[in-house]
Design a protein around this motif. Structure first.
Motif, PDB file in Angstrom:
ATOM      1  N   HIS A  17       0.828  -1.200   0.000  1.00  0.00           N
ATOM      2  CA  HIS A  17       0.000   0.000   0.000  1.00  0.00           C
ATOM      3  C   HIS A  17       0.864   1.252   0.000  1.00  0.00           C
ATOM      4  CE1 HIS A  17       0.123  -0.782   4.475  1.00  0.00           C
ATOM      5  NE2 HIS A  17       0.656   0.392   4.371  1.00  0.00           N
TER       6      HIS A  17
ATOM      7  N   LEU B 131       1.227   7.067 -11.687  1.00  0.00           N
ATOM      8  CA  LEU B 131       1.403   7.852 -10.471  1.00  0.00           C
ATOM      9  C   LEU B 131       1.494   9.346 -10.757  1.00  0.00           C
ATOM     10  CD1 LEU B 131       3.822   5.644  -8.375  1.00  0.00           C
ATOM     11  CD2 LEU B 131       1.385   5.916  -8.125  1.00  0.00           C
ATOM     12  N   ASP B 132       2.058   9.703 -11.919  1.00  0.00           N
ATOM     13  CA  ASP B 132       2.167  11.127 -12.230  1.00  0.00           C
ATOM     14  C   ASP B 132       0.850  11.698 -12.752  1.00  0.00           C
ATOM     15  OD1 ASP B 132       4.733  11.234 -11.396  1.00  0.00           O
ATOM     16  OD2 ASP B 132       5.621  10.911 -13.366  1.00  0.00           O
TER      17      ASP B 132
ATOM     18  N   ALA C 200      -3.861  11.624  -0.772  1.00  0.00           N
ATOM     19  CA  ALA C 200      -3.934  11.373   0.667  1.00  0.00           C
ATOM     20  C   ALA C 200      -2.555  11.211   1.286  1.00  0.00           C
ATOM     21  CB  ALA C 200      -4.767  10.133   0.938  1.00  0.00           C
ATOM     22  N   ILE C 201      -1.541  10.966   0.451  1.00  0.00           N
ATOM     23  CA  ILE C 201      -0.207  10.720   0.994  1.00  0.00           C
ATOM     24  C   ILE C 201       0.500  12.042   1.247  1.00  0.00           C
ATOM     25  CG2 ILE C 201       2.021   9.675   0.505  1.00  0.00           C
ATOM     26  CD1 ILE C 201       0.498   7.694  -1.234  1.00  0.00           C
TER      27      ILE C 201
ATOM     28  N   LEU D 112      -6.134   8.575  -3.583  1.00  0.00           N
ATOM     29  CA  LEU D 112      -5.061   7.842  -2.902  1.00  0.00           C
ATOM     30  C   LEU D 112      -3.753   8.613  -2.995  1.00  0.00           C
ATOM     31  CD1 LEU D 112      -5.286   5.019  -1.599  1.00  0.00           C
ATOM     32  CD2 LEU D 112      -4.204   4.101  -3.623  1.00  0.00           C
ATOM     33  N   VAL D 113      -3.474   9.151  -4.173  1.00  0.00           N
ATOM     34  CA  VAL D 113      -2.236   9.914  -4.361  1.00  0.00           C
ATOM     35  C   VAL D 113      -2.272  11.190  -3.534  1.00  0.00           C
ATOM     36  CG1 VAL D 113      -0.895  11.196  -6.052  1.00  0.00           C
ATOM     37  CG2 VAL D 113      -1.734   8.935  -6.612  1.00  0.00           C
TER      38      VAL D 113
ATOM     39  N   ARG E 154       6.735   2.514  -6.806  1.00  0.00           N
ATOM     40  CA  ARG E 154       7.390   3.311  -7.849  1.00  0.00           C
ATOM     41  C   ARG E 154       8.788   2.782  -8.163  1.00  0.00           C
ATOM     42  NH1 ARG E 154       6.455   8.743 -10.194  1.00  0.00           N
ATOM     43  NH2 ARG E 154       8.085   8.676 -11.713  1.00  0.00           N
ATOM     44  N   ILE E 155       9.516   2.384  -7.131  1.00  0.00           N
ATOM     45  CA  ILE E 155      10.887   1.934  -7.356  1.00  0.00           C
ATOM     46  C   ILE E 155      10.915   0.565  -8.027  1.00  0.00           C
ATOM     47  CG2 ILE E 155      13.088   1.458  -6.237  1.00  0.00           C
ATOM     48  CD1 ILE E 155      12.099   3.124  -3.894  1.00  0.00           C
TER      49      ILE E 155
ATOM     50  N   LYS F 269       3.358  14.531   1.217  1.00  0.00           N
ATOM     51  CA  LYS F 269       4.537  14.544   0.348  1.00  0.00           C
ATOM     52  C   LYS F 269       5.582  15.492   0.915  1.00  0.00           C
ATOM     53  CE  LYS F 269       1.583  13.720  -3.581  1.00  0.00           C
ATOM     54  NZ  LYS F 269       0.360  13.932  -2.804  1.00  0.00           N
TER      55      LYS F 269
ATOM     56  N   LEU G 224       2.818   3.570  -2.141  1.00  0.00           N
ATOM     57  CA  LEU G 224       2.993   3.868  -3.562  1.00  0.00           C
ATOM     58  C   LEU G 224       4.435   4.216  -3.894  1.00  0.00           C
ATOM     59  CD1 LEU G 224      -0.247   5.912  -4.168  1.00  0.00           C
ATOM     60  CD2 LEU G 224       0.257   3.653  -4.988  1.00  0.00           C
ATOM     61  N   GLY G 225       5.166   4.741  -2.913  1.00  0.00           N
ATOM     62  CA  GLY G 225       6.564   5.077  -3.150  1.00  0.00           C
ATOM     63  C   GLY G 225       7.406   3.844  -3.423  1.00  0.00           C
ATOM     64  N   VAL G 226       7.128   2.766  -2.662  1.00  0.00           N
ATOM     65  CA  VAL G 226       7.846   1.516  -2.883  1.00  0.00           C
ATOM     66  C   VAL G 226       7.497   0.956  -4.251  1.00  0.00           C
ATOM     67  CG1 VAL G 226       8.076  -0.847  -2.079  1.00  0.00           C
ATOM     68  CG2 VAL G 226       7.998   0.991  -0.434  1.00  0.00           C
TER      69      VAL G 226
END
Lengths: 331, 335
Positions: free
Chosen positions: B227, B257-258, B271-272, B268-269, B233-234, B274, B229-231
């Motif tokens: 859950h 994601l962009d 809510a994180i 979802l994007v 992405r990699i 940054k 999203l940063g992980v």
């Protein structure tokens, strides 16, 4: 940093645990191993501030929080709240302290007793610290529940029925019941989903404005820190390695550990990636707290280490910029 | 076909006293050779159930597969015999969620790995296994293999680690041991169920690069559930966003994601929190009750852009941009 309105200050705060040495020889008892969970920590928190404490597991963040809210007693040092030392207070005096400082514990599920209803959980602090009647208690509980956006029907529920966000709200409500001035939040959002996390963070901000609270915010999520806090302390192995304004630390991290920590944030968009320092991947794990020597604690994983680091004792916090302190010999 | 796995129109129900809860409702996922696919969503939206159905470890009952097929290497897992399926399953590797509870605390790391290696060697037959477990030279061979595997996940002094109990290792080391155990059968596909949630940020980063390295070396394909999203992405090439048992959006990682399209992905994007310090907005409401899920689009009670159609008919999956699929009435021209 301005010296006005300092609400809480610690001086050389230490917590040592003594572990009995298992290798007992017949002739003489060996001295116990000293585990230095906190090693002379100095923090100053002014009123209305959000002070974030960041670090890895085992770096002593939670111990610091527990010590400040007097869940347990420090080994040595001073904690002054509004100028009064509270480090070794007990009994009735401690109850007075509790009304000013409250803590929200780490695991929201485990912090609530599964066999008690929410009503009982909420009334426990009132039973201990005040002598209010039944009606007054109910009035107070309902008022607090309203402020954390929970319905009153929840009072008859057991914690098992509640969702993660609701549990965290009940925890918050319990801490808020005495209108404290100062709250220690121990990883309030780490067990929650992203959308629930955003809700709880916004709620915390709202409460801070309404009730004029001061927070210590313990977390390991750097992106939350950036959005929430005013000042950050980065801890490593029981020591604070870098303190400063949030913007200072994010724009100009100095200690090698802070750099590594910042570069490890998993980011989502391109824009964010450009803001981070160059990627550093730390080798190995944190050294065990038991075998910390007097030298710099980060020496085993540091990538900028030089020969001096091994010879000299652990350096003191030095001021680099206005209000930006670093514990590293190279600066 | 170069799909290693393709899940087609899968639906899983759970039977309980209260009724039938339709947890997974018609999802289609494919994984190409040498590709890591992310499955992203909130807690309770059916990510783990999907993975468990794929691996065949979903307890049935209460679970039941209503419809759909899973193809692995062009063979339908539901139509072949159990023995054949067992052979195919050797190509799977599963990396569980919690490193603290997934290793048996009463056995050393060596025993755990040894048992698995010899079990694989004796072709999953219990008599052969019991016989082989006593052969000295096989044990020695297996031990060498185990220490090789531990070395590949960058654990120093693998031989001393084999003698240790799980409690003596830190969280990051345990997770590495689990990765090494998963690699025992030389799998073609790995399924990882939020392996980094219990780890610290700095260790998490190292672990993700370790998985990436293993994927490159062993030519693995994978399904990575997370859950964070940063992980994703990699690590991931493509991402499926899941909500309440349905795929709402899928596409290449960077594009999704962009420039997210579906209102849920956008939420979802947003809510994180940054590090750019932009404001974050929570998604109102919560995941629906699966006993009687909302009709039509399952997201419509929480959606800001809901229309008349949304509460009646579920939208189809449409290709909006090349290789970017979305299931939303906002982008459906045949309204």
């Amino acid at each position: 940093m301005k010296n006005e309105n300092i609400i809480l200050e610690t001086e050389n705060l230490c917590k040592f645990y003594f572990i009995p040495n298992k290798k007992k020889s017949i002739f003489h008892n060996q001295e116990p191993i000293i585990l230095k969970a906190l090693n002379s920590v100095n923090i100053k928190i002014s009123e209305g501030e959000i002070y974030a404490v960041v670090g890895e597991t085992g770096s002593g963040k939670t111990t610091l929080g527990n010590m400040v809210s007097r869940v347990f007693e420090p080994t040595s040092g001073k904690i002054s709240l509004y100028g009064k030392d509270i480090a070794f207070k007990q009994g009735k005096n401690l109850i007075e302290v509790r009304k000013i400082i409250q803590m929200v514990f780490q695991d929201s599920g485990a912090a609530l007793n599964p066999r008690q209803t929410v009503e009982y959980i909420m009334s426990v602090p009132l039973n201990i610290c005040s002598s209010l009647g039944k009606k007054e208690k109910m009035f107070k509980i309902k008022k607090v529940l309203e402020s954390v956006d929970l319905p009153i029907e929840i009072l008859q529920c057991y914690p098992g029925v509640l969702s993660g966000g609701q549990k965290q709200r009940v925890n918050l409500a319990r801490a808020l019941i005495f209108n404290p001035k100062f709250m220690v939040l121990d990883e309030p959002t780490s067990a929650l989903d992203v959308s629930v996390q955003a809700k709880i963070l916004l709620l915390l901000m709202k409460l801070k404005k309404e009730m004029r609270l001061t927070y210590i915010f313990i977390t390991h999520d750097m992106s939350v820190v950036k959005n929430v806090s005013n000042r950050v302390a980065i801890m490593y192995l029981g020591r604070i390695v870098e303190v400063g304004q949030t913007s200072d630390i994010f724009e100009n991290p100095i200690h090698p550990y802070s750099k590594a920590l910042l570069s490890a944030i998993p980011v989502m968009t391109k824009k964010e990636k450009s803001m981070l320092p160059k990627e550093i991947i730390l080798n190995g794990e944190m050294t065990s707290l038991e075998d910390v020597s007097n030298t710099c604690p980060f020496i085993s994983r540091c990538q900028e280490k030089k020969d001096i680091c091994k010879k000299v004792e652990c350096p003191k916090l030095k001021e680099v910029n206005n209000g930006h302190f670093v514990r590293c010999i190279l600066y | 076909m170069n799909n290693i796995v393709s899940i087609q129109n899968l639906a899983v129900d759970f039977y309980s006293i209260d009724g039938i809860s339709k947890v997974i409702d018609g999802i289609s996922i494919y994984i190409n050779q040498g590709e890591v696919v992310g499955l992203v969503g909130e807690t309770g939206c059916g990510k783990s159930v999907t993975a468990k159905t794929l691996l065949g470890i979903l307890p049935m009952p209460p679970g039941r597969i209503r419809q759909g097929d899973i193809f692995f290497l062009d063979q339908n897992l539901f139509n072949i015999r159990k023995a054949e399926r067992d052979v195919l399953k050797q190509e799977f590797a599963y990396i569980p969620q919690d490193p603290m509870t997934s290793l048996n605390p009463v056995f050393t790391i060596g025993t755990t790995m040894l048992d698995l290696i010899i079990w694989k060697k004796s072709q999953n037959k219990i008599f052969k296994y019991l016989l082989n477990r006593r052969k000295r030279f096989l044990i020695k061979e297996a031990m060498n293999y185990a220490s090789d595997l531990l070395e590949k996940v960058h654990l120093s002094k693998p031989i001393s680690i084999l003698r240790k109990y799980p409690i003596e290792l830190s969280g990051g080391m345990r997770q590495r041991v689990l990765l090494a155990t998963a690699m025992i059968g030389k799998p073609k596909l790995f399924v990882a169920d939020e392996p980094t949630t219990a780890l610290d940020v700095t260790i998490q980063k190292g672990y993700i690069y370790l998985i990436k390295e293993n994927v490159m070396r062993e030519e693995l394909s994978g399904l990575y559930i997370t859950h964070n999203l940063g992980v994703a992405r990699i690590l991931c090439n493509r991402i499926y966003v899941m909500y309440a048992g349905r795929i709402v959006e899928s596409g290449r990682t960077s594009e999704l994601l962009d420039y997210p399209i579906h209102p849920y992905t956008k939420g979802l994007v947003n809510a994180i929190p940054k590090i750019t310090g932009e404001e974050f907005q929570p998604i109102n409401g919560h995941i629906p009750d699966y006993l009687n899920p909302p009709k039509g689009c399952r997201f419509h009670p929480r959606c800001h852009h809901r229309m008349e159609v949304c509460s009646h008919i579920a939208p189809n999956i449409i290709e909006v941009k090349p290789r970017h699929f979305v299931s939303c009435w906002l982008y459906n021209s045949e309204r």
